[in-house]
Scaffold this active site. Structure first.
Site, PDB file in Angstrom:
ATOM      1  N   TYR A   1      52.969  63.824   8.190  1.00  0.00           N
ATOM      2  CA  TYR A   1      53.941  63.962   7.188  1.00  0.00           C
ATOM      3  C   TYR A   1      53.340  64.156   5.776  1.00  0.00           C
ATOM      4  O   TYR A   1      54.101  64.974   5.142  1.00  0.00           O
ATOM      5  CB  TYR A   1      54.423  62.303   7.169  1.00  0.00           C
ATOM      6  CG  TYR A   1      55.685  62.214   6.444  1.00  0.00           C
ATOM      7  CD1 TYR A   1      56.815  62.704   6.644  1.00  0.00           C
ATOM      8  CD2 TYR A   1      55.468  61.620   4.969  1.00  0.00           C
ATOM      9  CE1 TYR A   1      57.976  62.607   5.895  1.00  0.00           C
ATOM     10  CE2 TYR A   1      56.710  61.445   4.099  1.00  0.00           C
ATOM     11  CZ  TYR A   1      57.882  61.910   4.699  1.00  0.00           C
ATOM     12  OH  TYR A   1      59.159  61.628   3.816  1.00  0.00           O
TER      13      TYR A   1
ATOM     14  N   LYS B   1      54.761  67.486   3.490  1.00  0.00           N
ATOM     15  CA  LYS B   1      55.341  67.131   2.264  1.00  0.00           C
ATOM     16  C   LYS B   1      54.174  67.910   0.987  1.00  0.00           C
ATOM     17  O   LYS B   1      54.853  68.249   0.177  1.00  0.00           O
ATOM     18  CB  LYS B   1      55.463  65.724   1.941  1.00  0.00           C
ATOM     19  CG  LYS B   1      56.631  65.091   2.676  1.00  0.00           C
ATOM     20  CD  LYS B   1      57.891  65.673   2.559  1.00  0.00           C
ATOM     21  CE  LYS B   1      58.894  65.203   3.416  1.00  0.00           C
ATOM     22  NZ  LYS B   1      60.510  65.705   3.234  1.00  0.00           N
TER      23      LYS B   1
ATOM     24  N   GLN C   1      49.581  54.327 -10.105  1.00  0.00           N
ATOM     25  CA  GLN C   1      48.612  53.384  -9.971  1.00  0.00           C
ATOM     26  C   GLN C   1      47.261  53.995  -9.776  1.00  0.00           C
ATOM     27  O   GLN C   1      47.164  55.151  -9.238  1.00  0.00           O
ATOM     28  CB  GLN C   1      48.907  52.521  -8.786  1.00  0.00           C
ATOM     29  CG  GLN C   1      50.265  51.726  -9.044  1.00  0.00           C
ATOM     30  CD  GLN C   1      50.721  51.091  -7.743  1.00  0.00           C
ATOM     31  OE1 GLN C   1      50.367  49.840  -7.646  1.00  0.00           O
ATOM     32  NE2 GLN C   1      51.165  51.576  -6.756  1.00  0.00           N
TER      33      GLN C   1
END
Length: 258
Positions: A157, A161, A258
């Site tokens: 994935y 992406k 973050q």
């Protein structure tokens, strides 16, 4: 406001989740919709709902990994509405697992939808947009936060992406330098409460505990809703974003900060 009034938009994977939300929002803001999905009956329900609300929409059953299917979608769009202004490459699948246990078959299946589908949609959208009296348009490719950062259990994935992210930039530069007037951008959602995310959590274990864990991963304190992404898509589809191309629109509740 009618922020995309008069525009014609194709939304893939429009039967549920982010695609359904984007289709409804674009329709409410004045666009004519072509809602496509491999689940034709569910796409039909979305198109009927748009029409019942006063909009204009058709539905098409559509496997985004099939180039002939893309040719049929574009032909039907031009036949019905005469042009294409917006393509939302939203259709996608997701699953995880340890890389040494992943199979080539599953890897290729995921890539055929998440990455090949974006390539084929972009290719045929450009061809359709170039046929307009005044060429131009907006192609919006759904990537993910997983196209920006890695996840230990989402290798395929992540790769798909990340590919969408850089392919978007390449095509944006091509369209700009060729003077086509076509803008190409990617959208990077955080975790959004959609059927795909629910299914992923259900397979992984307890759904309620999984939801709490996902909420805690986002500094804003919760996962997103489909309309959070649909508003970003609406902006990129509209003329308000006329100076925006090759960009990454990150909508993730602070996840990647973050």
């Amino acid at each position: 406001m009618k922020r995309v009034e008069g525009k014609v938009a194709v939304v893939t994977g429009g039967a549920m989740g982010l695609g359904e939300a984007a289709a409804h929002m674009l329709a409410r803001e004045g666009a004519k919709l072509v809602v496509t999905d491999v689940k034709g009956e569910t796409a039909e329900r979305v198109a009927e709902s748009i029409c019942a609300a006063g909009g204009e929409a058709i539905h098409l059953e559509h496997d985004v990994s099939d180039e002939a299917a893309w040719e049929r979608v574009m032909a039907a769009t031009l036949d019905r509405f005469g042009k294409l202004d917006v393509l939302v490459n939203n259709a996608g699948v997701g699953w995880g697992g340890a890389p040494e246990e992943e199979t080539l078959e599953r890897w290729r299946r995921l890539m055929s939808i998440n990455l090949d589908g974006v390539f084929l949609g972009t290719k045929h959208a450009i061809l359709a947009m170039k046929r307009k009296a005044e060429p131009g348009g907006s192609i919006i490719n759904l990537s993910s936060i997983e196209g920006l950062v890695g996840d230990p259990n989402l290798g395929a994935y992540n790769a798909s992406k990340g590919g969408v992210r850089l392919y978007t930039k390449s095509v944006a530069l091509y369209c700009a330098k060729a003077g086509l007037g076509i803008r190409v951008n990617s959208v990077h959602p955080g975790y959004i409460w959609t059927p795909m995310v629910e299914h992923y959590l259900s397979e992984a274990g307890d759904l309620e505990e999984g939801r709490k864990a996902l909420d805690a991963m986002h500094p804003i304190g919760h996962v997103g809703e489909p309309d959070d992404i649909a508003y970003g898509i609406l902006y990129l589809a509209s003329d308000e974003a006329k100076f925006v191309t090759g960009a990454e629109l990150v909508i993730d509740g602070g996840y990647t900060a973050q």
